[in-house]
Scaffold this motif. Structure first.
Motif, PDB file in Angstrom:
ATOM      1  N   LEU A  66      23.679  24.365  -7.317  1.00 34.54           N
ATOM      2  CA  LEU A  66      22.957  25.349  -8.100  1.00 34.54           C
ATOM      3  C   LEU A  66      22.186  26.281  -7.163  1.00 34.54           C
ATOM      4  O   LEU A  66      21.881  25.906  -6.025  1.00 34.54           O
ATOM      5  CB  LEU A  66      21.973  24.661  -9.047  1.00 34.54           C
ATOM      6  CG  LEU A  66      22.557  23.806 -10.175  1.00 34.54           C
ATOM      7  CD1 LEU A  66      21.439  23.067 -10.899  1.00 34.54           C
ATOM      8  CD2 LEU A  66      23.353  24.653 -11.156  1.00 34.54           C
ATOM      9  N   PRO A  67      21.856  27.485  -7.618  1.00 37.92           N
ATOM     10  CA  PRO A  67      21.015  28.368  -6.803  1.00 37.92           C
ATOM     11  C   PRO A  67      19.724  27.654  -6.385  1.00 37.92           C
ATOM     12  O   PRO A  67      19.161  26.875  -7.164  1.00 37.92           O
ATOM     13  CB  PRO A  67      20.734  29.546  -7.735  1.00 37.92           C
ATOM     14  CG  PRO A  67      21.898  29.576  -8.667  1.00 37.92           C
ATOM     15  CD  PRO A  67      22.279  28.134  -8.877  1.00 37.92           C
ATOM     16  N   GLY A  68      19.253  27.938  -5.170  1.00 45.69           N
ATOM     17  CA  GLY A  68      18.110  27.228  -4.610  1.00 45.69           C
ATOM     18  C   GLY A  68      16.869  27.269  -5.480  1.00 45.69           C
ATOM     19  O   GLY A  68      16.156  26.266  -5.614  1.00 45.69           O
ATOM     20  N   GLU A  69      16.583  28.416  -6.079  1.00 41.09           N
ATOM     21  CA  GLU A  69      15.387  28.525  -6.923  1.00 41.09           C
ATOM     22  C   GLU A  69      15.490  27.607  -8.136  1.00 41.09           C
ATOM     23  O   GLU A  69      14.503  26.968  -8.538  1.00 41.09           O
ATOM     24  CB  GLU A  69      15.199  29.978  -7.374  1.00 41.09           C
ATOM     25  CG  GLU A  69      13.933  30.201  -8.177  1.00 41.09           C
ATOM     26  CD  GLU A  69      13.714  31.666  -8.538  1.00 41.09           C
ATOM     27  OE1 GLU A  69      12.837  31.944  -9.379  1.00 41.09           O
ATOM     28  OE2 GLU A  69      14.438  32.529  -7.984  1.00 41.09           O
ATOM     29  N   LEU A  70      16.677  27.530  -8.717  1.00 39.26           N
ATOM     30  CA  LEU A  70      16.873  26.626  -9.854  1.00 39.26           C
ATOM     31  C   LEU A  70      16.700  25.174  -9.434  1.00 39.26           C
ATOM     32  O   LEU A  70      16.077  24.373 -10.149  1.00 39.26           O
ATOM     33  CB  LEU A  70      18.270  26.821 -10.442  1.00 39.26           C
ATOM     34  CG  LEU A  70      18.465  27.834 -11.566  1.00 39.26           C
ATOM     35  CD1 LEU A  70      19.890  27.783 -12.066  1.00 39.26           C
ATOM     36  CD2 LEU A  70      17.491  27.589 -12.698  1.00 39.26           C
ATOM     37  N   GLU A  71      17.259  24.813  -8.303  1.00 36.88           N
ATOM     38  CA  GLU A  71      17.107  23.442  -7.813  1.00 36.88           C
ATOM     39  C   GLU A  71      15.637  23.094  -7.629  1.00 36.88           C
ATOM     40  O   GLU A  71      15.197  21.996  -7.994  1.00 36.88           O
ATOM     41  CB  GLU A  71      17.861  23.266  -6.494  1.00 36.88           C
ATOM     42  CG  GLU A  71      19.371  23.227  -6.641  1.00 36.88           C
ATOM     43  CD  GLU A  71      20.060  22.729  -5.388  1.00 36.88           C
ATOM     44  OE1 GLU A  71      19.409  22.698  -4.321  1.00 36.88           O
ATOM     45  OE2 GLU A  71      21.254  22.361  -5.480  1.00 36.88           O
ATOM     46  N   ASN A  72      14.867  24.023  -7.071  1.00 36.24           N
ATOM     47  CA  ASN A  72      13.440  23.773  -6.858  1.00 36.24           C
ATOM     48  C   ASN A  72      12.692  23.613  -8.176  1.00 36.24           C
ATOM     49  O   ASN A  72      11.812  22.749  -8.307  1.00 36.24           O
ATOM     50  CB  ASN A  72      12.822  24.909  -6.039  1.00 36.24           C
ATOM     51  CG  ASN A  72      13.315  24.933  -4.606  1.00 36.24           C
ATOM     52  OD1 ASN A  72      13.747  23.911  -4.065  1.00 36.24           O
ATOM     53  ND2 ASN A  72      13.259  26.088  -3.974  1.00 36.24           N
ATOM     54  N   GLN A  73      13.040  24.433  -9.158  1.00 39.32           N
ATOM     55  CA  GLN A  73      12.400  24.321 -10.467  1.00 39.32           C
ATOM     56  C   GLN A  73      12.688  22.966 -11.105  1.00 39.32           C
ATOM     57  O   GLN A  73      11.795  22.331 -11.690  1.00 39.32           O
ATOM     58  CB  GLN A  73      12.888  25.452 -11.376  1.00 39.32           C
ATOM     59  CG  GLN A  73      12.395  26.835 -10.989  1.00 39.32           C
ATOM     60  CD  GLN A  73      13.044  27.936 -11.816  1.00 39.32           C
ATOM     61  OE1 GLN A  73      13.821  27.672 -12.745  1.00 39.32           O
ATOM     62  NE2 GLN A  73      12.745  29.177 -11.488  1.00 39.32           N
ATOM     63  N   LEU A  74      13.931  22.524 -11.008  1.00 40.14           N
ATOM     64  CA  LEU A  74      14.293  21.224 -11.578  1.00 40.14           C
ATOM     65  C   LEU A  74      13.606  20.086 -10.828  1.00 40.14           C
ATOM     66  O   LEU A  74      13.139  19.118 -11.445  1.00 40.14           O
ATOM     67  CB  LEU A  74      15.808  21.047 -11.552  1.00 40.14           C
ATOM     68  CG  LEU A  74      16.602  21.944 -12.493  1.00 40.14           C
ATOM     69  CD1 LEU A  74      18.097  21.836 -12.219  1.00 40.14           C
ATOM     70  CD2 LEU A  74      16.311  21.592 -13.953  1.00 40.14           C
ATOM     71  N   LYS A  75      13.564  20.198  -9.514  1.00 42.42           N
ATOM     72  CA  LYS A  75      12.900  19.158  -8.723  1.00 42.42           C
ATOM     73  C   LYS A  75      11.436  19.043  -9.135  1.00 42.42           C
ATOM     74  O   LYS A  75      10.910  17.932  -9.315  1.00 42.42           O
ATOM     75  CB  LYS A  75      13.032  19.494  -7.239  1.00 42.42           C
ATOM     76  CG  LYS A  75      12.441  18.448  -6.304  1.00 42.42           C
ATOM     77  CD  LYS A  75      13.209  17.139  -6.360  1.00 42.42           C
ATOM     78  CE  LYS A  75      14.539  17.238  -5.674  1.00 42.42           C
ATOM     79  NZ  LYS A  75      15.224  15.911  -5.603  1.00 42.42           N
ATOM     80  N   ASP A  76      10.767  20.178  -9.289  1.00 44.24           N
ATOM     81  CA  ASP A  76       9.361  20.160  -9.709  1.00 44.24           C
ATOM     82  C   ASP A  76       9.209  19.569 -11.102  1.00 44.24           C
ATOM     83  O   ASP A  76       8.211  18.903 -11.395  1.00 44.24           O
ATOM     84  CB  ASP A  76       8.797  21.588  -9.703  1.00 44.24           C
ATOM     85  CG  ASP A  76       8.634  22.156  -8.300  1.00 44.24           C
ATOM     86  OD1 ASP A  76       8.641  21.362  -7.334  1.00 44.24           O
ATOM     87  OD2 ASP A  76       8.512  23.389  -8.169  1.00 44.24           O
TER      88      ASP A  76
END
Length: 301
Positions: free
Chosen positions: A269-279
């Motif tokens: 997934l795009p990096g920003e989406l991955e970060n949002q999901l991780k958070d």
């Protein structure tokens, strides 16, 4: 004496299909009831508002398979409906209906839940969405999942809290996908021993279809606009999304050996989406580990 039943609810993308195909049919001490024998009953459990009469009908159908051995029912749809096009029955309500179908006075029910780190799980679900004819970009796809309440399903500790409330503190088994993948036989034996098996049956684990990589995802999502599928009914060309049978579809080309030979790189997934999901899930994963004493890999945090 209460009848013992094991219910393997998934989650999706946690080796459930492998176990259903290669292991469960060969169990000696547990009777595995295949999906096809309970197709309508499992569909109703997953999606329908159940009357008391329908609950009794489902119970009677499942009981018809009970002889002397404990029963095993396995269907990842019981953990939720991530491919539904509208808000559907929550996995918590499904659990409550499983309890209604199998009341504690008559049934000794054990829930088996496979979990997977949420970013990887949702990435895999998005790849499958494109496999099946989906056309949305990942941002819109995940926004739809959030609107439908699907993303809440992957706060695993809330789900296990409900399992404990309904079925008891010692009536669940958590299969951690990453650990299972890294040491399959050890974790498989542990799961089977939980169900009363002594050993792992002989099996062959052949990969049926390889998932799209980065190139296949980019081409496939765009090509899906041309084809009429359940996920994209506005397409012009009738298509069965299966790469094996039915009319022509992007999957027949993109999952070919030639396609993967030309180019393959694992899709992310795009990096920003991955970060949002991780958070979104890190705090609940910490609570999951602390409250349930699970050996979660570092990728969960």
């Amino acid at each position: 004496m209460r009848k013992q039943i094991f219910v393997h609810i998934g989650f999706h993308k946690t080796a459930t299909s492998f176990l259903q195909r290669c292991i469960y049919p060969k169990l000696k001490n547990v009777r595995y009831v295949k999906y096809g024998k309970l197709k309508q009953e499992l569909y109703d459990l997953r999606l329908k508002r159940l009357s008391d009469e329908r609950v009794q009908e489902i119970r009677d159908k499942v009981e018809s398979f009970y002889k002397k051995k404990p029963l095993l029912v396995s269907y990842e749809g019981l953990s939720g409906s991530p491919f539904s096009q509208k808000r559907s029955k929550s996995n918590i309500r499904v659990l409550e209906d499983i309890r209604r179908v199998f009341p504690a006075e008559e049934f000794d029910v054990h829930i088996i839940a496979g979990i997977r780190e949420q970013v990887n799980l949702l990435t895999s679900l998005y790849v499958q969405y494109v496999h099946q004819g989906g056309v949305n970009k990942p941002e819109r796809h995940l926004k739809n999942l959030e609107r439908q309440g699907i993303l809440d399903h992957y706060h695993y500790e809330y789900y296990l809290d409900k399992v404990r409330e309904l079925f008891g503190d010692d009536h669940y088994y958590v299969l951690i996908y990453e650990n299972f993948k890294n040491d399959m036989n050890a974790y498989m034996l542990d799961l089977l021993q939980y169900m009363g098996e002594d050993e792992i049956p002989s099996y062959e684990n052949e990969q049926i279809n390889r998932s799209y990589g980065t190139l296949q995802m980019a081409v496939g999502r765009r090509a899906n606009h041309l084809f009429k599928t359940r996920l994209h009914p506005k397409g012009l060309i009738p298509s069965n999304p299966s790469p094996i049978k039915g009319k022509i579809s992007p999957r027949k080309v993109l999952q070919s050996k030639l396609s993967f030979k030309l180019h393959y790189k694992r899709y992310h997934l795009p990096g920003e989406l991955e970060n949002q999901l991780k958070d979104r899930y890190t705090k609940s994963n910490r609570r999951l580990q602390e409250q349930y004493g699970l050996d979660l890999p570092g990728i969960y945090f």
